[in-house]
Write a protein that holds these residues in place. Structure first.
Motif, PDB file in Angstrom:
ATOM      1  N   GLY A  97       1.081  18.914   3.123  1.00  0.00           N
ATOM      2  CA  GLY A  97       1.503  17.557   2.781  1.00  0.00           C
ATOM      3  C   GLY A  97       1.454  17.315   1.281  1.00  0.00           C
ATOM      4  O   GLY A  97       2.335  16.679   0.710  1.00  0.00           O
ATOM      5  N   LEU A  98       0.402  17.836   0.633  1.00  0.00           N
ATOM      6  CA  LEU A  98       0.295  17.703  -0.826  1.00  0.00           C
ATOM      7  C   LEU A  98       1.494  18.359  -1.507  1.00  0.00           C
ATOM      8  O   LEU A  98       2.087  17.800  -2.429  1.00  0.00           O
ATOM      9  N   LEU A  99       1.845  19.552  -1.018  1.00  0.00           N
ATOM     10  CA  LEU A  99       2.958  20.278  -1.635  1.00  0.00           C
ATOM     11  C   LEU A  99       4.290  19.580  -1.374  1.00  0.00           C
ATOM     12  O   LEU A  99       5.234  19.720  -2.140  1.00  0.00           O
ATOM     13  N   ALA A 100       4.346  18.827  -0.269  1.00  0.00           N
ATOM     14  CA  ALA A 100       5.615  18.215   0.126  1.00  0.00           C
ATOM     15  C   ALA A 100       5.755  16.771  -0.349  1.00  0.00           C
ATOM     16  O   ALA A 100       6.713  16.097   0.013  1.00  0.00           O
ATOM     17  N   ALA A 101       4.770  16.292  -1.135  1.00  0.00           N
ATOM     18  CA  ALA A 101       4.874  14.927  -1.672  1.00  0.00           C
ATOM     19  C   ALA A 101       5.419  14.999  -3.094  1.00  0.00           C
ATOM     20  O   ALA A 101       4.922  15.756  -3.912  1.00  0.00           O
ATOM     21  N   ARG A 102       6.429  14.204  -3.346  1.00  0.00           N
ATOM     22  CA  ARG A 102       7.110  14.246  -4.636  1.00  0.00           C
ATOM     23  C   ARG A 102       6.138  14.060  -5.805  1.00  0.00           C
ATOM     24  O   ARG A 102       6.283  14.689  -6.847  1.00  0.00           O
ATOM     25  N   ASN A 103       5.146  13.165  -5.623  1.00  0.00           N
ATOM     26  CA  ASN A 103       4.254  12.855  -6.746  1.00  0.00           C
ATOM     27  C   ASN A 103       3.016  13.754  -6.790  1.00  0.00           C
ATOM     28  O   ASN A 103       2.166  13.603  -7.662  1.00  0.00           O
ATOM     29  N   ALA A 104       2.877  14.696  -5.863  1.00  0.00           N
ATOM     30  CA  ALA A 104       1.686  15.557  -5.881  1.00  0.00           C
ATOM     31  C   ALA A 104       2.044  17.033  -5.977  1.00  0.00           C
ATOM     32  O   ALA A 104       1.202  17.860  -6.253  1.00  0.00           O
ATOM     33  N   THR A 105       3.292  17.350  -5.736  1.00  0.00           N
ATOM     34  CA  THR A 105       3.701  18.756  -5.693  1.00  0.00           C
ATOM     35  C   THR A 105       3.639  19.388  -7.089  1.00  0.00           C
ATOM     36  O   THR A 105       3.863  18.710  -8.085  1.00  0.00           O
ATOM     37  N   PRO A 106       3.291  20.680  -7.149  1.00  0.00           N
ATOM     38  CA  PRO A 106       3.255  21.326  -8.466  1.00  0.00           C
ATOM     39  C   PRO A 106       4.650  21.531  -9.065  1.00  0.00           C
ATOM     40  O   PRO A 106       4.802  21.544 -10.273  1.00  0.00           O
ATOM     41  N   HIS A 107       5.650  21.684  -8.208  1.00  0.00           N
ATOM     42  CA  HIS A 107       7.001  21.921  -8.720  1.00  0.00           C
ATOM     43  C   HIS A 107       8.017  21.428  -7.708  1.00  0.00           C
ATOM     44  O   HIS A 107       7.786  21.489  -6.504  1.00  0.00           O
ATOM     45  N   VAL A 108       9.157  20.982  -8.193  1.00  0.00           N
ATOM     46  CA  VAL A 108      10.162  20.403  -7.308  1.00  0.00           C
ATOM     47  C   VAL A 108      10.703  21.447  -6.311  1.00  0.00           C
ATOM     48  O   VAL A 108      11.071  21.124  -5.186  1.00  0.00           O
TER      49      VAL A 108
END
Lengths: 271, 259
Positions: A97-108
């Motif tokens: 979920g962290l990786l898939a959230a626009r404001n929490a992901t390390p890269h688009v």
């Protein structure tokens, strides 16, 4: 004093808005045109009322009490499958979920890939995944748990990502400004804010998974489902009654539990 | 000796707005500086630049001999704390956990995954909470506290970091006069007792006069006044708060007469 008050809609001319009327007409027309295609036939529906009553009447039998011990075992297995699958899904979907959230992901790019992976996981229903896993690992509750966990990760990863995307940015800035690192900002500023939503989702999913788990037995993936289907086929209504009641009871209890937990998380423990 | 050194800093936002138009100044260690100016003058942007929450388009910011850039950001932030107008606390966490987040800069991510801190971090958190008079609220959730109390948690979090500099972005703008007085007094006391450099953005001219060692006046992204509070005359205030769209100066004079 006016006796007759004239009715009107809250629009400039008092009439309903044309786009609304048009879309309503479109929906109704579509329903009317497509109903025969899927054999929705009201005359037939009315005609079969008698059969339905007869079926319902057959449920008024004395329950098969001798079946109770087996029911308890099977029900317990269903509940265990539900909780285990949901717990596995919670653990896996938090980082996803962290990786898939626009404001929490390390890269688009990571964001896009994770989103795609999650939608793949929930693209097929539990029953289909269960079929896949049954042929992969054999009969029993294990493929059931795998199927449930798989779909649940797909759903919860997405829900969690969306809960993170709507959090307040100010606390994030507050924690970041004090020199917290990448993961620390996510743990201390984002997670606590998204948690109530996440817990709400887990409760809903738990409820959903329990119902899904009751049917997985259909393809040999464990739980009460096998007994449910068999008693239907063998017209053992005395068992069917008990199984239906047991499922209803467990779902209701779970609902109460989820309300309790959710209000505690949102309003805090009463000191 | 200066702690903060700002050299010809400009800041242009992606939408083309130029918030800072070449600012240069030094801020002495252990001093209490107040930045005054109308809304939109660039006060917040300047303060956020000092913490690396914004990066300058041109020019540089040096704190304690080290230039602020991406590689040094986290290290710099560990010595520069920030207090916000809206407190920016994590409302769902307890007061003491919020204060402990001030210690995160000194701890690795490994323990943070499990919300683990060291005992000495807890001692520091309790000590700073005692400092701001909130020992009895340590285990309450932040959203149960009043605005003034929340801002004191914000200050405790800043102190827990053991910073050299505290930046405060309109710390009293959301507070009533009594709470405002308390917060400003607290910041002044921290500056005097701990020798921490304090830089505060304010809208309250009277608070600036009473608490500051030095006042910097800003207007439209430039420094238009720099001096001690006693040099803040009526004409200086008119320079700071003038606006292009005010035709007659009556409303400006009237507003400033009571400031």
């Amino acid at each position: 004093m006016t006796i007759v008050s004239i009715l009107r809609w809250p629009t400039p001319n008092g009439l309903p808005s044309p786009p609304l009327v048009a879309s309503l007409c479109a929906v109704l027309t579509t329903m009317w045109l497509t109903a025969p295609l899927v054999e929705v036939d009201f005359v037939r529906l009315l005609g079969s009322l008698g059969k339905m009553a007869a079926f319902a009447g057959q449920l008024f039998v004395e329950p098969d009490w001798a079946y109770l011990p087996q029911l308890l075992v099977k029900m317990l297995e269903t509940i265990e499958m539900t909780f285990l699958a949901t717990m596995i899904a919670v653990v896996v979907s938090l980082p996803l979920g962290l990786l898939a959230a626009r404001n929490a992901t390390p890269h688009v790019l990571v964001y896009r890939l994770t989103r795609d992976l999650l939608s793949l996981m929930r693209a097929l229903p539990e029953l289909v995944w269960a079929l896949v896993f049954v042929s992969a690992v054999g009969l029993g509750p294990l493929p059931g748990v795998m199927a449930l966990a798989f779909v649940t990760i797909g759903f919860m990863g997405k829900f969690f990502a969306e809960a993170i995307e709507v959090i307040d940015h100010k606390p994030v800035e507050g924690v970041r400004a004090h020199g917290a690192g990448w993961l620390q900002v996510r743990m201390f500023a984002m997670l606590p804010q998204a948690l109530p939503d996440f817990v709400g989702t887990v409760m809903y999913i738990l409820d959903h998974n329990l119902r899904a788990a009751t049917i997985l037995g259909l393809v040999g993936a464990g739980g009460i489902g096998y007994d449910l289907v068999m008693s239907m086929r063998l017209f053992q209504y005395d068992r069917l009654l008990l199984i239906a009641l047991a499922i209803y009871l467990v779902v209701t209890l779970l609902d109460r539990l989820s309300d309790l937990l959710r209000s505690r998380i949102i309003h805090g423990a009463r000191a | 000796m200066s702690t903060i050194s700002i050299e010809s800093v400009t800041k242009r936002f992606p939408n083309g707005f130029e918030a800072l138009k070449g600012i240069s100044t030094d801020i002495a260690a252990g001093s209490f500086t107040v930045i005054l100016g109308p809304s939109g003058a660039g006060k917040s942007t300047l303060l956020r630049l000092l913490n690396g929450l914004e990066t300058p388009s041109d020019g540089s910011v040096t704190i304690d001999g080290e230039t602020l850039e991406k590689a040094t950001l986290r290290k710099m932030r560990s010595s520069v704390a920030m207090v916000f107008q809206q407190f920016n606390l994590v409302e769902r966490l307890s007061v003491v956990t919020n204060v402990l987040t001030g210690r995160l800069a000194h701890r690795s991510w490994v323990g943070s995954v499990f919300y683990l801190f060291r005992n000495e971090d807890m001692d520091i958190a309790q000590e700073t909470l005692a400092r701001v008079g909130l020992t009895d609220k340590a285990w309450s959730r932040v959203d149960k506290l009043s605005g003034g109390q929340q801002q004191r948690v914000g200050i405790a979090r800043a102190l827990a970091q053991r910073p050299k500099v505290i930046l405060a972005d309109e710390p009293v703008a959301s507070l009533d006069p009594v709470a405002s007085e308390e917060i400003m007094g607290l910041l002044r006391e921290i500056c005097d007792r701990d020798g921490i450099t304090v830089v505060v953005n304010l809208h309250q001219v009277d608070l600036a006069r009473r608490f500051a060692d030095r006042i910097i006046g800003m207007n439209s992204g430039k420094i238009v006044f720099d001096g001690s509070p006693k040099h803040m005359t009526q004409s200086v205030m008119r320079t700071i708060y003038q606006r292009e769209d005010i035709e007659d100066d009556n409303s400006l004079d009237l507003a400033l007469a009571y400031a």
